[in-house]
Design a protein around this motif. Sequence first.
Motif, mmCIF file in Angstrom:
data_model
loop_
_atom_site.group_PDB
_atom_site.id
_atom_site.type_symbol
_atom_site.label_atom_id
_atom_site.label_comp_id
_atom_site.label_asym_id
_atom_site.label_seq_id
_atom_site.Cartn_x
_atom_site.Cartn_y
_atom_site.Cartn_z
ATOM 1 N N ALA A 167 -3.282 3.934 -7.243
ATOM 2 C CA ALA A 167 -4.622 4.694 -6.813
ATOM 3 C C ALA A 167 -5.014 4.247 -5.463
ATOM 4 C CB ALA A 167 -5.784 4.067 -7.714
ATOM 5 N N ASP A 168 -4.517 3.332 -4.820
ATOM 6 C CA ASP A 168 -4.787 2.891 -3.268
ATOM 7 C C ASP A 168 -3.246 3.057 -2.788
ATOM 8 O OD1 ASP A 168 -7.618 2.618 -3.747
ATOM 9 O OD2 ASP A 168 -7.161 0.583 -4.843
ATOM 10 N N ARG A 169 -2.480 3.514 -3.169
ATOM 11 C CA ARG A 169 -1.109 3.679 -2.357
ATOM 12 C C ARG A 169 -0.975 5.028 -1.984
ATOM 13 N NH1 ARG A 169 2.726 -0.367 -3.655
ATOM 14 N NH2 ARG A 169 2.092 -2.161 -5.104
ATOM 15 N N THR A 170 -0.229 5.042 -0.662
ATOM 16 C CA THR A 170 0.058 6.397 -0.100
ATOM 17 C C THR A 170 1.465 6.603 0.117
ATOM 18 O OG1 THR A 170 -0.125 5.336 1.938
ATOM 19 C CG2 THR A 170 -2.082 6.385 1.111
ATOM 20 N N ARG A 221 -3.865 -5.447 -7.722
ATOM 21 C CA ARG A 221 -4.550 -5.088 -8.975
ATOM 22 C C ARG A 221 -3.667 -5.026 -10.335
ATOM 23 N NH1 ARG A 221 -6.961 -0.845 -9.157
ATOM 24 N NH2 ARG A 221 -6.378 0.370 -7.307
ATOM 25 N N LYS A 274 0.696 -1.206 -0.074
ATOM 26 C CA LYS A 274 -0.039 -0.061 0.033
ATOM 27 C C LYS A 274 0.723 1.528 -0.040
ATOM 28 C CE LYS A 274 -3.383 -2.544 2.489
ATOM 29 N NZ LYS A 274 -4.418 -2.658 3.818
ATOM 30 N N SER A 322 -13.688 10.318 -11.598
ATOM 31 C CA SER A 322 -14.061 10.387 -10.154
ATOM 32 C C SER A 322 -15.239 11.511 -9.958
ATOM 33 C CB SER A 322 -12.653 11.105 -9.597
ATOM 34 O OG SER A 322 -12.854 11.255 -8.306
ATOM 35 N N SER A 336 -3.348 3.304 -12.402
ATOM 36 C CA SER A 336 -4.201 2.434 -11.553
ATOM 37 C C SER A 336 -3.545 1.859 -10.538
ATOM 38 C CB SER A 336 -5.150 1.810 -12.395
ATOM 39 O OG SER A 336 -4.605 0.433 -12.875
ATOM 40 N N ARG A 351 -8.544 4.738 -10.421
ATOM 41 C CA ARG A 351 -8.937 3.617 -9.713
ATOM 42 C C ARG A 351 -9.751 2.562 -10.509
ATOM 43 N NH1 ARG A 351 -10.588 5.501 -5.467
ATOM 44 N NH2 ARG A 351 -8.782 5.152 -4.130
ATOM 45 N N ASP A 369 -5.533 8.567 -7.619
ATOM 46 C CA ASP A 369 -6.720 7.803 -7.170
ATOM 47 C C ASP A 369 -7.893 7.821 -8.172
ATOM 48 O OD1 ASP A 369 -7.781 10.196 -6.444
ATOM 49 O OD2 ASP A 369 -8.141 9.652 -4.321
#
Length: 396
Positions: free
Chosen positions: A202-205, A180, A141, A256, A199, A273, A270
């Motif tokens: 998208a859910d990484r920080t 993904r 992540k 979005s 993509s 995504r 994001d």
Amino acid sequence: MRLIDVNTFKQQDQFGHNQTPPYAILSHRWGKHEVSYQNFTDTPKDDFHDGLLREAIDKNAGASKIAHACAQARKAGLEWIWIDTCCIDKTNSTELSRSINSMFKWYEGAQICFAHLADVDAKNTSEGEVAGAIQNSEWFKRGWTLQEMLASRSILFLDANWEPLGSRSELTPLISRATRISPEHLRDFRRANIAQKMSWMADRTTTEEEDMAYCMLGIFDLNMDLRYGEGKKAFMRLQEMIIGSSPDESIFAWRSERFESSGLLAPWPDCFRYSGDVMLRLDKISYTRAAYQMTGQGLRFPAPLYLVWDVENKAPSHFFGAKNKVVEITIQCWKMQQGKLRAIVLFLDRVGGYWKRVRCGEWGSAKKVRMEHWMQPGSARSYDIYIPQREIVKGL
């Protein structure tokens, strides 16, 4: 490039060009008490020796991590290792910029990458739950670990106790579900288009906003100057560099519901995504678009004269230049919609002499890219539109 001797725990500064010896590299999540470049030389070497590893964990988790990583490198028959926490002088802005721009190359050049999943304890986890623990690891992540995973030619995943969990090929199904990223792209990520690569982020920080852009430089084979403090503008600069080096229009294939209007470039990763299955189909493209480019007035996008089609009458319903109308523009990428391959359509609205993207939470679709009125040399059947991006950045 600065490396650590895995036997003496001493650093060798700046190996010359083509003089870098075979080395291992560590991929990990930063924790408390990491050993920086400044305090590496002050750390007692006893803290690094294998015989004191258990004690070192209590005294200095960072020293313990270095010791374990060096031990893994020795097992692999290597004498050198690179670890980001202590091999970069982060107080030197020039060195930091050079290192970040070289990071992908360094991971790609390593003989093996050790990916340390500090939150996976296989020894104290039931056999049936280990796979789930790996898949849910925070390592998947974080922003920086994406390019570290993709760049490395060989990866060995290790648990919290530095015990092997498996290689990338052995863990491909788990990694694919966690990230993904398709198995095909895990083998060769360069086959993915821009939207697909975006993509994956998208859910990484990342800890710093700017690093959401900087950690993708190697994935897009780009270099850029670092401007910590610019915030989300770094991601805009990254996209501007991408469109300057690639004709891949999937960079516009984002959506979005957080934004009612925007420029054509995505405000944040994001927004991609839902773009992981966007496709480029050169055999489906029936026209050649003139080059688009970023200007002082915004993104110059050459659009065909007719864009909005009346489905019932099978004819254009109005000219692109018509006033007070939301118009559609087809981009050169495709997506399966209701079991059929459809070209992606975006919605634009005029604001004075400029345009903006609206209905950002949705895509339209087109069965065919019918651009019979596309510009020909010497003709006037085109319409250069300008889509500013700056105001949307300020509004984030």
